[in-house]
Design an enzyme around this catalytic site. Sequence first.
Site, PDB file in Angstrom:
ATOM      1  N   ARG A   1       0.837  -1.212   0.000  1.00 41.03           N
ATOM      2  CA  ARG A   1       0.000   0.000   0.000  1.00 41.03           C
ATOM      3  C   ARG A   1       0.872   1.262   0.000  1.00 41.03           C
ATOM      4  O   ARG A   1       0.467   2.303  -0.530  1.00 41.03           O
ATOM      5  CB  ARG A   1      -1.015   0.015   1.141  1.00 41.03           C
ATOM      6  CG  ARG A   1      -2.163   0.994   0.883  1.00 41.03           C
ATOM      7  CD  ARG A   1      -3.238   0.972   1.951  1.00 41.03           C
ATOM      8  NE  ARG A   1      -4.343   0.078   1.680  1.00 41.03           N
ATOM      9  CZ  ARG A   1      -5.378   0.344   0.879  1.00 41.03           C
ATOM     10  NH1 ARG A   1      -5.454   1.497   0.244  1.00 41.03           N
ATOM     11  NH2 ARG A   1      -6.340  -0.532   0.704  1.00 41.03           N
TER      12      ARG A   1
ATOM     13  N   GLU B   1     -10.172   5.626   6.600  1.00 41.16           N
ATOM     14  CA  GLU B   1      -8.760   5.973   6.625  1.00 41.16           C
ATOM     15  C   GLU B   1      -8.392   7.283   5.934  1.00 41.16           C
ATOM     16  O   GLU B   1      -7.497   7.988   6.409  1.00 41.16           O
ATOM     17  CB  GLU B   1      -7.950   4.828   5.997  1.00 41.16           C
ATOM     18  CG  GLU B   1      -8.047   3.563   6.814  1.00 41.16           C
ATOM     19  CD  GLU B   1      -7.449   2.369   6.088  1.00 41.16           C
ATOM     20  OE1 GLU B   1      -8.042   1.922   5.095  1.00 41.16           O
ATOM     21  OE2 GLU B   1      -6.385   1.909   6.508  1.00 41.16           O
TER      22      GLU B   1
HETATM   23  N1  LUZ Z   1      -5.719  -4.468   5.631  1.00 41.55           N
HETATM   24  C1  LUZ Z   1      -5.430  -5.391   4.706  1.00 41.55           C
HETATM   25  C2  LUZ Z   1      -5.826  -3.169   5.324  1.00 41.55           C
HETATM   26  O1  LUZ Z   1      -5.301  -6.565   5.035  1.00 41.55           O
HETATM   27  N2  LUZ Z   1      -5.294  -5.004   3.431  1.00 41.55           N
HETATM   28  C3  LUZ Z   1      -5.401  -3.725   3.030  1.00 41.55           C
HETATM   29  O2  LUZ Z   1      -5.261  -3.424   1.849  1.00 41.55           O
HETATM   30  C4  LUZ Z   1      -5.668  -2.761   4.019  1.00 41.55           C
HETATM   31  N3  LUZ Z   1      -5.742  -1.476   3.700  1.00 41.55           N
HETATM   32  C5  LUZ Z   1      -5.968  -0.590   4.643  1.00 41.55           C
HETATM   33  C6  LUZ Z   1      -6.118  -1.014   5.947  1.00 41.55           C
HETATM   34  N4  LUZ Z   1      -6.057  -2.277   6.282  1.00 41.55           N
HETATM   35 MO1  MOS Z   2      -6.982  -1.068   9.160  1.00 45.26          MO
HETATM   36  S1  MOS Z   2      -5.192  -0.131   9.090  1.00 45.26           S
HETATM   37  O1  MOS Z   2      -8.024  -0.619   8.070  1.00 45.26           O
HETATM   38  O2  MOS Z   2      -7.084  -2.361  10.132  1.00 45.26           O
END
Ligand code: LUZ
Ligand code: MOS
Length: 749
Positions: free
Chosen positions: A304, A705
Amino acid sequence: MQNIDSNTHLRGESIYLDDINVQHGTLYAACFDSAIAHGKILSLDVSGALQMHGVVHVFTHEDIVGQNQIGGIVPDEPLLADGHVHFCGMPIALVVAETDEAARAAVKKIKVEIEPLEVITDPRVAFAKGDLIVPPRKFNMGDVDGAWSTCEHIFEGVVDTNGQEHLYIETQGAYTVPAENGSIKVYSSTQGPTAVQRAVSKVTGLPMHQIEVDVTRLGGGFGGKEDQANTWAALCAMATQKLKRPVKYSLHRMEDMRMTGKRHPYSTDFKIGLDKDLNMIAYEASFYQNAGAAADLSPAILERTLFHCTNSYYVPNVRATAYSCRTHLPPNTAFRGFGGPQGMFVMEAAITKAAEALNVDASVIQQRNLLVTNDELPYGQKVVSEANECWNKADELYNIEQVKKQVTDFNATNKQYKKGVALMPICFGISFTNTMMNNARSLVHVYSDGSVVVSTGAVEMGQGVNTKILQVAAKTFSIDPAKVKVNSTNTYRIANTSPSAASATADLNGKATLIACNAILERLKQVASNELTISVDRIELKDEFVFVDAQKTETTWLQVIAWAFMKRVSLSEHAHYATPEIHYDKTKEKGHPFAYHVYGTAIITTTVDCLRGTYEIDSVKVVHDFGSSMNKAIDLGQIEGGIVQGIGWMTLEEIIYDKEGKLRSNALSTYKVPDIYSVPKEITIEFLDTDKDNLAIFKSKAVGEPPLMYGIGAYFALHNAIKAFNPNAKLAFDAPMTAEKLLMGLYSK
Ligand code: LUZ
Ligand code: MOS
């Protein structure tokens, strides 16, 4: 529609893990964790603990029936240390006793002899030794090497961002209860009930169908409970399996801070090239992620970072490489933004560096390079952009030039106090970057009295997802919201769930709920059609009445339910939703990983006391891309919270590990988070309302987020205030900008 939890929250009646009535015979657990960051265990003596009053058993890795392994993506994380310790806070043994106090008192009697080994806390040192968690990832677009020669201006630099403590008000914990035939019921404060179920299954050796995980709600998660709730559930379950008694473990704040991972610190090298008109032509970045001692979610967070490395801008030539580096810190983990903020901060630092060297305002470079619809991001997805729309509306509403002029005028007439302003555009992709995780299920029952219960995989953690899911059901059935209840999240009702994460929970579980409700609704209309002998296309259920040809009739929702029940028509539905259109090819690092992007622009102003190095955030003015918000109160709450949490990361919050890998900022006396005195004096959030088709639930875009990243602007506003005081200040890009760093910066040469 108000948040359905407001009243019980206010009265203190909402049920969190620690509010669950414990059963007779419940035991309490506490960890003995390592005080050494890296070493070989020479001997472990638990006899002193066993002699303590009330102690029932002390568990080590040898007691584990299944596997001593809780790694989710990479199997590299033992639950209890076996031979070696890899970070300060790593669980070595678990004391189980008749009371909480007895368990913690006994922990102090355990003796361990550890031969210390070299401790690495710096990701660049780990990289130099070749200690990577997974192979590096590389995103490529255009021809970076060829592009440099066409650039008029090229700048390079180094950027550091520190970690962040999640500081959920409710600490981590679990409560496990034995059930029939060796099954175990697990109450957990987790964002990922299925992740807990898998971890418990692995550690106990029991099949998943013998593990029931139930979650009422969380007192905050922020990513910290996406994967790291597994540990406590697995520890308690291990004890319940052996002792056949309920076992509870609710961490104290300092245990939680010391034993759990945080947001990943990153250290990054960048190079940016612009043409004479300040168009960004080329961008190169190498990200060194401080993963900690085990993989946890680091590989996903790493990707990410790459997905968001150009933030809200179009850059035709990009090469970004990311390294996940193994150190001896607690495994770092998901934290709101999930590596995205770390990537975006570097881009903003690069722009700031270029702007200062070229003696232009950073906002000129920012605005000129904003994404427009059909621009391609480095990973191949073409965007439907609202970047300029948000920026322009912010300018219309807040008058960017005037804000800047007020700051300049203030600075011209003040010596001790200086103001700084920065703009922060954001662009955040919505979907799990791992395509397969983008699915959810919903189970809807309509009872014979016309009331409705909905179960999904969504976990309520204060973000209001249960309210939104309730709205989906109430709106689809067109019934009073009071007729709908959202059930606890339970792995026996909803299986194989993705964690509540990635800002996608309301979209995924809301869409599954929509499908389930629509299926029931179609059957009800057919029932009404049969009973009233009117063709089904003339029938509508609205406001709890049957409408025929858009005319209200006497027939009620309740009557139709009664007919359906008598005619043996199913009043229940289990529906599955999988986000359409998304795909990603990791071998090419190209695809269309996100359902959509969320945009916004913030203007942040700050005032610095140049004598003391203290500062205030004066205002944060935002235009945010909500799509068509289905609950403005909840969405505004998410954005305000995100902004303050982002500002905290960028300013006050400073994680300090010493060279031995010991956490020094291990309590709220040494780790400062934003409080009522340090929040911005003014937060204004305006809606960019759009009615465009998108994959969000009811076109109401995800809000979890994205707003955190507005906080990045606070760092650069402070940076600019320092420059106003001392134009020759030597400032590193090294977040957070604590008062100490700021003071040193003011007087740097
Ligand atoms: N959790 C995850 C996340 O497992 N994959 C993601 O792409 C993600 N993105 C944002 C927050 N948690
Ligand atoms: Mo999250 S960082 O969307 O658990």
